[in-house]
Write a protein that holds these residues in place. Structure first.
Motif, mmCIF file in Angstrom:
data_model
loop_
_atom_site.group_PDB
_atom_site.id
_atom_site.type_symbol
_atom_site.label_atom_id
_atom_site.label_comp_id
_atom_site.label_asym_id
_atom_site.label_seq_id
_atom_site.Cartn_x
_atom_site.Cartn_y
_atom_site.Cartn_z
ATOM 1 N N SER A 42 0.842 -1.197 0.000
ATOM 2 C CA SER A 42 0.000 0.000 0.000
ATOM 3 C C SER A 42 0.875 1.244 0.000
ATOM 4 C CB SER A 42 -0.916 0.004 1.229
ATOM 5 O OG SER A 42 -1.693 -1.178 1.288
ATOM 6 N N LEU A 43 0.734 2.077 -1.031
ATOM 7 C CA LEU A 43 1.593 3.235 -1.227
ATOM 8 C C LEU A 43 0.743 4.495 -1.350
ATOM 9 C CD1 LEU A 43 3.765 1.665 -4.091
ATOM 10 C CD2 LEU A 43 4.230 1.556 -1.635
ATOM 11 N N ALA A 44 1.228 5.580 -0.762
ATOM 12 C CA ALA A 44 0.591 6.887 -0.926
ATOM 13 C C ALA A 44 1.627 7.837 -1.500
ATOM 14 C CB ALA A 44 0.062 7.409 0.411
ATOM 15 N N GLY A 45 1.263 8.567 -2.535
ATOM 16 C CA GLY A 45 2.228 9.438 -3.202
ATOM 17 C C GLY A 45 1.720 10.854 -3.356
ATOM 18 N N LEU A 46 2.585 11.808 -3.061
ATOM 19 C CA LEU A 46 2.292 13.222 -3.272
ATOM 20 C C LEU A 46 3.060 13.694 -4.488
ATOM 21 C CD1 LEU A 46 1.241 16.055 -2.389
ATOM 22 C CD2 LEU A 46 3.326 16.241 -0.997
ATOM 23 N N SER A 47 2.376 14.357 -5.391
ATOM 24 C CA SER A 47 3.055 14.907 -6.562
ATOM 25 C C SER A 47 2.268 16.085 -7.091
ATOM 26 C CB SER A 47 3.200 13.853 -7.676
ATOM 27 O OG SER A 47 1.961 13.649 -8.338
ATOM 28 N N HIS A 48 2.956 16.897 -7.884
ATOM 29 C CA HIS A 48 2.246 17.828 -8.752
ATOM 30 C C HIS A 48 1.778 17.036 -9.964
ATOM 31 C CE1 HIS A 48 4.945 20.746 -6.567
ATOM 32 N NE2 HIS A 48 3.752 21.273 -6.393
ATOM 33 N N CYS A 49 0.636 17.406 -10.494
ATOM 34 C CA CYS A 49 0.077 16.713 -11.646
ATOM 35 C C CYS A 49 -0.112 17.717 -12.771
ATOM 36 C CB CYS A 49 -1.267 16.081 -11.291
ATOM 37 S SG CYS A 49 -1.161 14.921 -9.906
ATOM 38 N N PHE A 50 0.164 17.269 -13.984
ATOM 39 C CA PHE A 50 0.117 18.157 -15.142
ATOM 40 C C PHE A 50 -0.779 17.537 -16.204
ATOM 41 C CE2 PHE A 50 4.021 18.793 -12.858
ATOM 42 C CZ PHE A 50 4.171 20.166 -12.821
ATOM 43 N N ARG A 51 -1.769 18.294 -16.640
ATOM 44 C CA ARG A 51 -2.707 17.817 -17.649
ATOM 45 C C ARG A 51 -2.873 18.904 -18.705
ATOM 46 N NH1 ARG A 51 -6.472 14.188 -14.422
ATOM 47 N NH2 ARG A 51 -4.963 13.093 -13.085
ATOM 48 N N ALA A 52 -2.616 18.559 -19.953
ATOM 49 C CA ALA A 52 -2.762 19.540 -21.024
ATOM 50 C C ALA A 52 -4.216 19.942 -21.210
ATOM 51 C CB ALA A 52 -2.202 18.983 -22.334
ATOM 52 N N GLU A 53 -5.143 19.019 -20.845
ATOM 53 C CA GLU A 53 -6.576 19.270 -20.968
ATOM 54 C C GLU A 53 -6.934 19.736 -22.378
ATOM 55 O OE1 GLU A 53 -8.626 18.287 -18.938
ATOM 56 O OE2 GLU A 53 -7.847 18.395 -16.914
ATOM 57 N N ALA A 54 -6.243 19.181 -23.361
ATOM 58 C CA ALA A 54 -6.542 19.526 -24.749
ATOM 59 C C ALA A 54 -7.966 19.110 -25.082
ATOM 60 C CB ALA A 54 -5.553 18.830 -25.683
ATOM 61 N N GLY A 55 -8.657 19.984 -25.779
ATOM 62 C CA GLY A 55 -10.036 19.687 -26.153
ATOM 63 C C GLY A 55 -11.048 20.085 -25.115
ATOM 64 N N ALA A 56 -10.580 20.609 -23.956
ATOM 65 C CA ALA A 56 -11.505 20.972 -22.882
ATOM 66 C C ALA A 56 -11.811 22.458 -22.867
ATOM 67 C CB ALA A 56 -10.908 20.543 -21.544
ATOM 68 N N ARG A 57 -11.444 23.180 -23.920
ATOM 69 C CA ARG A 57 -11.653 24.621 -23.965
ATOM 70 C C ARG A 57 -13.136 24.947 -23.816
ATOM 71 N NH1 ARG A 57 -8.916 27.663 -28.863
ATOM 72 N NH2 ARG A 57 -7.124 26.796 -27.739
ATOM 73 N N GLY A 58 -13.403 25.881 -22.919
ATOM 74 C CA GLY A 58 -14.771 26.314 -22.716
ATOM 75 C C GLY A 58 -15.588 25.401 -21.837
ATOM 76 N N ARG A 59 -15.017 24.329 -21.360
ATOM 77 C CA ARG A 59 -15.757 23.378 -20.547
ATOM 78 C C ARG A 59 -15.176 23.369 -19.141
ATOM 79 N NH1 ARG A 59 -15.416 17.175 -22.187
ATOM 80 N NH2 ARG A 59 -13.315 17.544 -21.419
ATOM 81 N N ASP A 60 -15.915 23.867 -18.177
ATOM 82 C CA ASP A 60 -15.481 23.879 -16.780
ATOM 83 C C ASP A 60 -14.144 24.591 -16.597
ATOM 84 O OD1 ASP A 60 -17.721 22.384 -16.046
ATOM 85 O OD2 ASP A 60 -16.705 20.501 -16.472
ATOM 86 N N THR A 61 -13.920 25.650 -17.352
ATOM 87 C CA THR A 61 -12.619 26.325 -17.279
ATOM 88 C C THR A 61 -12.634 27.532 -16.353
ATOM 89 O OG1 THR A 61 -13.187 27.609 -19.253
ATOM 90 C CG2 THR A 61 -11.930 25.578 -19.580
ATOM 91 N N ARG A 62 -13.770 27.867 -15.786
ATOM 92 C CA ARG A 62 -13.832 29.001 -14.878
ATOM 93 C C ARG A 62 -13.189 28.634 -13.548
ATOM 94 N NH1 ARG A 62 -16.181 33.741 -13.240
ATOM 95 N NH2 ARG A 62 -17.105 33.783 -11.146
ATOM 96 N N GLY A 63 -12.337 29.529 -13.040
ATOM 97 C CA GLY A 63 -11.735 29.304 -11.734
ATOM 98 C C GLY A 63 -10.733 28.172 -11.736
ATOM 99 N N ILE A 64 -10.795 27.345 -10.688
ATOM 100 C CA ILE A 64 -9.778 26.306 -10.492
ATOM 101 C C ILE A 64 -10.338 24.901 -10.697
ATOM 102 C CG2 ILE A 64 -8.390 27.736 -8.941
ATOM 103 C CD1 ILE A 64 -9.672 26.179 -6.594
ATOM 104 N N TYR A 65 -11.524 24.797 -11.297
ATOM 105 C CA TYR A 65 -12.109 23.468 -11.461
ATOM 106 C C TYR A 65 -11.283 22.612 -12.420
ATOM 107 C CZ TYR A 65 -15.564 19.783 -12.054
ATOM 108 O OH TYR A 65 -16.201 18.563 -12.075
ATOM 109 N N ARG A 66 -10.743 23.207 -13.473
ATOM 110 C CA ARG A 66 -9.957 22.460 -14.455
ATOM 111 C C ARG A 66 -8.673 23.226 -14.725
ATOM 112 N NH1 ARG A 66 -11.585 18.319 -17.485
ATOM 113 N NH2 ARG A 66 -13.784 18.788 -17.068
#
Length: 540
Positions: A357-381
């Protein structure tokens, strides 16, 4: 129901991750991990695997093509072995001819040869050997091609699917349970405030709340790094750290070993974990190199843009030809699942360490390509966020039980935060390539007036371990009794804390009419005495 070899494939092409290295450039040589596909299982169950792929909306999976290639692969191996056996016989016969003054052929005393006859016989044998060697070379060249195509096609077959999984797209998700009642009432948890004052409250959006509280700076993030990057400020930074400490403390208490993982991983490792580190153009080029000519419409493996960021050192980039890439470039990880699972690659574990059983802390990076205009307000995406991920390596027969364990941990974690949330069993179109079974957890976000995903939990069976070579010595039955043999472990993953999504849920759920936000009690030990977020909670 098919259960054997549930993790059939990988998006990892193994040695097929090829790039052009210019003349004069010395590339670091590294042997890429070869996935261990069960070709016989694929061949024997091609119909079921094809139906499974279609149910998961995967249109470029061709198990029958794998079966055909596997037949050719075995035929070529047989021909090579037979040819090599013939070469060995010729070599032996040449040795016998060379060692005798009047040798005999095929143990026939009447076949004694003089010197000229001996040389002629040996020349004939050498000619036959040359012909056979040339034939073997042709077989081996074809075998290499077939093996590459075989791996490429097997890699496109998704994992099997749990029989309880709903069939279809996200609208077919099955609600397992709902915790809390925030979605049913016109008020929020009051924490000492008269609830009647909140009965007619209009819930504010998380971004409006965050701006009023001064805990986030999206403008500075955009100026420094681009859109959908952010700064946490003041109490916002403390809130992220509190969520991390909360999740890690609970995880350690539950038997998980904490890790802080690398934020990068090799492309082959990302690939082997079931993610997609190549662009559409690279996928198309690889498809062409593998002799693909069919045009695939629809299906989640065709047409999607990769969500992965690739990292190339400036010094290396300047040495490579335009359009070329390193043989196994680094990628920014989208989840700590990748480095946590891969840290055990090419290992045979002792059965006593399972479940691991492992727990890991990391920064995560997602290009979120194709998500323009969808849930982009604030910090949701966002393109970058912090996450605590849980990973379990288990015995094959225990993975269903371990998935329940992960879900129990998650639901208790969010219940103690005071959130209203629901657990969904995700349908086939939402599983991705690696998951055998997947559950999402969505929190009710009253400011957005919608459910929002805050975590997921998946059982990937042996999909990742086959491609990363992670095995354990486990008991097996055989004719002589019970022994031990290396078997592929099952891997599972679950999100403990994806910080921005939980902050959205906390801000919108625990807001007061004046725009202040009550800090959940379980987070207060790490909030430096701040129980309520207000514009003056912490100096700016």
């Amino acid at each position: 129901m098919l259960r054997r070899c549930q993790g059939l494939t990988s998006l990892c092409r193994g040695r097929l991750c090829i790039t052009r290295i210019p003349v004069g450039v010395t590339a670091q040589v590294r042997t890429l991990i070869q996935p261990s596909f069960d070709y016989r299982f694929i061949s024997d169950n091609a119909d079921q695997l094809h139906a499974n792929a279609l149910a998961r909306n995967v249109r470029d999976s061709h198990p029958h093509r794998v079966a055909k290639l596997y037949d050719e692969y075995r035929s070529l191996l047989t021909s090579i072995n037979e040819s090599r056996s013939s070469l060995n016989s010729i070599s032996k016969e040449l040795g016998e001819l060379a060692s005798r003054k009047r040798p005999t052929l095929n143990n026939d005393p009447a076949s004694g040869l003089d010197k000229v006859g001996k040389e002629k016989a040996m020349d004939n044998l050498r000619d036959n050997a040359r012909i056979i060697k040339a034939t073997v070379q042709g077989y081996e060249a074809r075998l290499s091609t077939v093996e590459s195509h075989l791996r490429y096609e097997a890699a496109k077959i998704p994992n099997l699917t749990h029989p309880d999984t709903p069939i279809g797209d996200e609208t077919q998700a099955r609600t397992v349970r709902i915790h809390g009642s925030l979605h049913e009432v016109g008020k929020v948890p009051s924490d000492g405030v008269n609830a009647s004052d909140l009965s007619d409250q209009d819930f504010k959006d998380h971004y409006d709340l965050a701006l009023n509280l001064g805990i986030i700076d999206m403008e500075a993030g955009a100026q420094v790094a681009g859109s959908r990057f952010h700064y946490w400020r003041g109490a916002g930074a403390l809130l992220e750290l509190a969520l991390i400490q909360y999740a890690m403390t609970r995880a350690v208490s539950a038997g998980f070993t904490p890790h802080i993982t690398p934020d990068v991983a090799r492309s082959s490792v990302v690939d082997a974990c079931g993610f997609r580190p190549r662009s559409n153009a690279e996928e198309a080029r690889l498809h062409t190199e593998m002799g693909g000519s069919d045009v695939v419409a629809g299906g989640h493996t065709q047409g999607e843009s990769s969500q992965i960021y690739r990292v190339t050192p400036v010094a290396e980039e300047s040495r490579l030809e335009e359009g070329a890439a390193a043989a196994d470039p680094l990628c920014l990880v989208g989840t700590a699942e990748i480095p946590l699972v891969a840290m055990k690659q090419q290992q045979i574990l002792d059965k006593g360490v399972l479940p691991m059983s492992l727990a890991g802390l990391s920064h995560c990076f997602r290009a979120e390509a194709g998500a323009r205009g969808r849930d982009t307000r604030g910090i949701y995406r966002l393109h970058q966020f912090t996450k605590v991920e849980l990973v379990i390596l288990s015995r094959p027969e225990s993975s269903d039980q371990e998935l329940s364990r992960l879900l129990d941990f998650q639901t208790q974690l969010y219940a103690d935060l005071g959130l209203t949330f629901r657990v969904l069993q995700m349908p086939t179109h939402e599983l991705g390539a690696s998951a055998y079974q997947k559950f999402d957890i969505e929190a009710w976000m009253p400011g957005r007036k919608a459910w929002g995903e805050i975590s997921s939990a998946s059982n990937c069976t042996d999909y990742q371990s086959r491609r990363l070579g992670i095995r354990a010595r486990l008991p097996v039955s055989h004719k002589g009794g019970v022994g031990q043999a290396p078997q592929f472990v099952h891997t599972l993953n679950a999100t403990a804390v994806a910080v921005p999504r939980l902050v959205v849920a906390i801000l919108e759920s625990f807001q007061r009419p004046n725009g202040h936000v009550v800090v959940p009690e379980v987070l207060r030990p790490w909030m430096m005495g701040i129980h309520v977020l207000a514009p003056d909670s912490l100096h700016k």
